[in-house]
Design a protein around this motif. Structure first.
Motif, PDB file in Angstrom:
ATOM      1  N   ARG A 220     -46.159  23.905 -44.952  1.00  0.00           N
ATOM      2  CA  ARG A 220     -47.766  23.685 -45.385  1.00  0.00           C
ATOM      3  C   ARG A 220     -48.005  22.075 -44.848  1.00  0.00           C
ATOM      4  O   ARG A 220     -49.113  21.875 -44.570  1.00  0.00           O
ATOM      5  CB  ARG A 220     -47.029  23.006 -47.011  1.00  0.00           C
ATOM      6  N   ARG A 223     -49.496  22.563 -41.387  1.00  0.00           N
ATOM      7  CA  ARG A 223     -51.165  23.052 -41.153  1.00  0.00           C
ATOM      8  C   ARG A 223     -51.875  22.086 -41.940  1.00  0.00           C
ATOM      9  O   ARG A 223     -53.252  22.077 -41.429  1.00  0.00           O
ATOM     10  CB  ARG A 223     -51.442  24.338 -42.239  1.00  0.00           C
ATOM     11  N   ASP A 224     -51.454  21.330 -42.832  1.00  0.00           N
ATOM     12  CA  ASP A 224     -52.601  19.865 -43.201  1.00  0.00           C
ATOM     13  C   ASP A 224     -52.262  19.028 -41.646  1.00  0.00           C
ATOM     14  O   ASP A 224     -53.311  18.500 -41.325  1.00  0.00           O
ATOM     15  CB  ASP A 224     -51.647  18.988 -44.017  1.00  0.00           C
ATOM     16  N   SER A 227     -55.041  19.899 -38.784  1.00  0.00           N
ATOM     17  CA  SER A 227     -56.139  19.815 -38.765  1.00  0.00           C
ATOM     18  C   SER A 227     -56.972  17.997 -38.625  1.00  0.00           C
ATOM     19  O   SER A 227     -57.892  17.686 -39.016  1.00  0.00           O
ATOM     20  CB  SER A 227     -56.554  20.363 -40.262  1.00  0.00           C
ATOM     21  N   GLU A 249     -43.807  27.308 -38.732  1.00  0.00           N
ATOM     22  CA  GLU A 249     -45.446  26.857 -38.706  1.00  0.00           C
ATOM     23  C   GLU A 249     -46.148  26.655 -37.859  1.00  0.00           C
ATOM     24  O   GLU A 249     -47.309  27.381 -36.692  1.00  0.00           O
ATOM     25  CB  GLU A 249     -45.639  25.906 -40.286  1.00  0.00           C
ATOM     26  N   CYS A 250     -45.835  25.790 -36.651  1.00  0.00           N
ATOM     27  CA  CYS A 250     -46.476  25.273 -35.273  1.00  0.00           C
ATOM     28  C   CYS A 250     -46.517  26.484 -34.498  1.00  0.00           C
ATOM     29  O   CYS A 250     -47.284  26.983 -33.939  1.00  0.00           O
ATOM     30  CB  CYS A 250     -45.690  24.585 -35.037  1.00  0.00           C
ATOM     31  N   MET A 253     -48.594  29.743 -35.411  1.00  0.00           N
ATOM     32  CA  MET A 253     -50.029  28.246 -34.918  1.00  0.00           C
ATOM     33  C   MET A 253     -50.076  28.026 -33.433  1.00  0.00           C
ATOM     34  O   MET A 253     -51.332  27.804 -32.476  1.00  0.00           O
ATOM     35  CB  MET A 253     -50.546  27.380 -35.754  1.00  0.00           C
TER      36      MET A 253
END
Lengths: 329, 329
Positions: A220, A223-224, A227, A249-250, A253
């Motif tokens: 999470r 993702r924050d 951006s 997560e990186c 992405m």
DNA sequence: AGGTGCGATGTAATCGATTACACGACGTCG
DNA sequence: CGACGTCGTGTAATCGATTACATCGCACCT
């Protein structure tokens, strides 16, 4: 099941009294050499085993210690429990485990039912009133409630946070994000405060993301983070799991660690060395922590004295692997 | 410590006999309604707690179960133990843990010292003679010694291996390497045999690498594998850790998973979903395993009957993530 | 010889709760 | 009215090992 061989049976077989059998087993030195042999033979022949309930009752102790952790399934506790068990086992004590969250309603009783002689507490979030009512030795390990004052043992979390900040600053990073642990958790707070203090001292711009030690919270945070207009170039996560979540997560992405962002974890769980990339992290000496706590508690129990009060901090160190790199141009 | 409040103290405070106090606490229905209230008030006032040693002695039981695992530090056991603890806790039983390797010399005594009413055994490598001498209910979980015949519960490892092979074959892989678990381990053998049988049936060329479930052994297998002239295009590891080790080593060698080689793991530990790439693996329902085993054992204990004999297999399933891909042209 | 001390062993109290059995009170039924 | 059942409670035996205290025998000393 059926045959319950009592000490009296052994006594009869050996032609002695129960007292002599008991003494032979627990304090052989005071028994005559040949009587001793006769008793041992009878023990062997009958297959006698002491009934621990009877012994515990008479001696008013349980020969057992309780390890209380907030989440037994958590990787981090595995090795600690294993070490405690090892130390306790070789001292003839058994180890019982309980989950301080799942058993929330029964916690108080655990310290009163006489099943354990002492407690190793791995949860700093228990109400001090409950702890205060326990009438047995308790040692807090890794974390503690700041309002309580029980004997404790942990690593120096603030100093550890400084190691992480220094490492990142030395690599040239000027903006660092800390993914914190849950509010109210002492570890989380100490690490966060240590981070903020050290960052200020090093002139590093610090920011904080909420988290709760889990991989999900790391993801999470990623993702924050992605951006944000002014992305920090480095991340210090409050736990390895959280760091793994962030990195995974990186990766999803299309962001590379450590090329695009450096990540430091906390704990050095077994997987850290085999993650991709291998994780730079703070190593917690879990075996030492478990061993020291167990030894300290057991020494107090066997010497029949209260635990020495006071909290002890031991050093953690930074293990540099491949998730951190110098700031890119 | 100092004040030992006995049932007699409560009885005196309430003006009844100890028998009535005992009955009020354990079987309130048979006690008169107002007597009951008086006793409860006295219990409250005195802060009485039963002495479990005395009760255990009298009732000839320990209200405790023992979980015996080959390595308490192993991630895989964490959640199982947590689940067992949860089930046992809500049934009023405590859980003690012991390491069957570290405690090798004391194993036999664990089943005889009366500290536990039953055992959940997570180690299939114990000598059957020892197990046979235990006089309490034992249930084997996840693995067992084929020479022994205790009640047991596990996933169907051969069927699980088939799932892995089918998946890889469906993706077009014609040569598959299996990194096995340690010789002599039942799980390892069952998985390997299941792999070989399924591979033969699917017309897949099978090869075997030695391993021992650890990340280190996975890394070793990767180094061997890379130097083979006819590299298999897919790998089925006997454990997730082993798969992680393999993947990490590939990464270090510049080989991409799944582009250059597909990898399937076994267990679906928590990290599997967050590894890079997320690991395709066999999911072992650890919570169900732990719960079923605990419930089966506890039911037998509370209903005061022997454990129903027989081994039960439950299905595992395959979780497809990103470490496997169709064979490249 | 008689006293002293020590080593080895036995006797019996003790730890604290549970529970089989007995008892008294009360109600019901023949 | 007496027999009988039921309900509530108390008395005391019991679980099995430990251990304080008593006892006994023997050696040693004066």
């Amino acid at each position: 099941m059926n045959k319950n061989i009592r000490i009296a049976d052994v006594a009869r077989a050996a032609g002695v009294s129960t007292a002599t059998v008991s003494r032979t087993l627990s304090n052989p030195a005071v028994v005559g050499i040949e009587t001793r042999a006769r008793v041992m033979a009878a023990v062997e022949a009958t297959g006698y085993r002491v009934n621990t309930a009877a012994r515990d009752l008479r001696q008013r102790r349980a020969r057992s210690i309780l390890v209380l952790a907030p989440n037994l399934a958590n990787t981090f506790f595995g090795r600690i429990i294993a070490t405690i068990q090892e130390v306790a086992g070789s001292a003839g004590l058994s180890v019982q485990v309980s989950d301080s969250r799942a058993e929330a309603g029964r916690i108080e009783a655990l310290g009163h039912d006489g099943r354990a002689d002492g407690i190793i507490l791995l949860d700093g979030s228990l109400a001090p009133e409950i702890l205060a009512r326990w009438r047995l030795p308790v040692i807090e390990l890794c974390e503690w409630n700041t309002r309580a004052t029980l004997p404790g043992l942990a690593i120096d979390n603030a100093a550890a946070a400084r190691l992480a900040v220094d490492h990142l600053a030395d690599l040239g990073h000027r903006r660092v994000l800390h993914i914190a642990g849950p509010e109210g958790n002492v570890l989380a707070v100490t690490r966060r405060d240590g981070f903020l203090t050290s960052a200020a001292q090093r002139g590093v711009a610090a920011s904080i993301a909420a988290g709760d030690f889990t991989m999900a919270s790391g993801a999470r945070a990623a993702r924050d983070w992605v951006s944000r207009p002014d992305r920090p170039s480095a991340v210090f996560a409050a736990s390895d799991e959280c760091a793994f979540g962030f990195i995974a997560e990186c990766h999803r992405m299309g962001i590379s660690v450590p090329d695009d962002v450096s990540v430091v974890g906390f704990d050095d769980v077994d997987f850290a060395d085999h993650y991709i990339p291998a994780l730079t992290t703070i190593h917690q000496p879990r075996v030492r922590l478990g061993r020291f706590a167990a030894q300290r508690l057991i020494a107090a129990l066997t010497e029949h004295r209260p635990l020495a009060p006071g909290r002890e901090l031991i050093d953690a160190h930074l293990v540099v692997r491949h998730s951190t790199a110098p700031l890119q141009g």
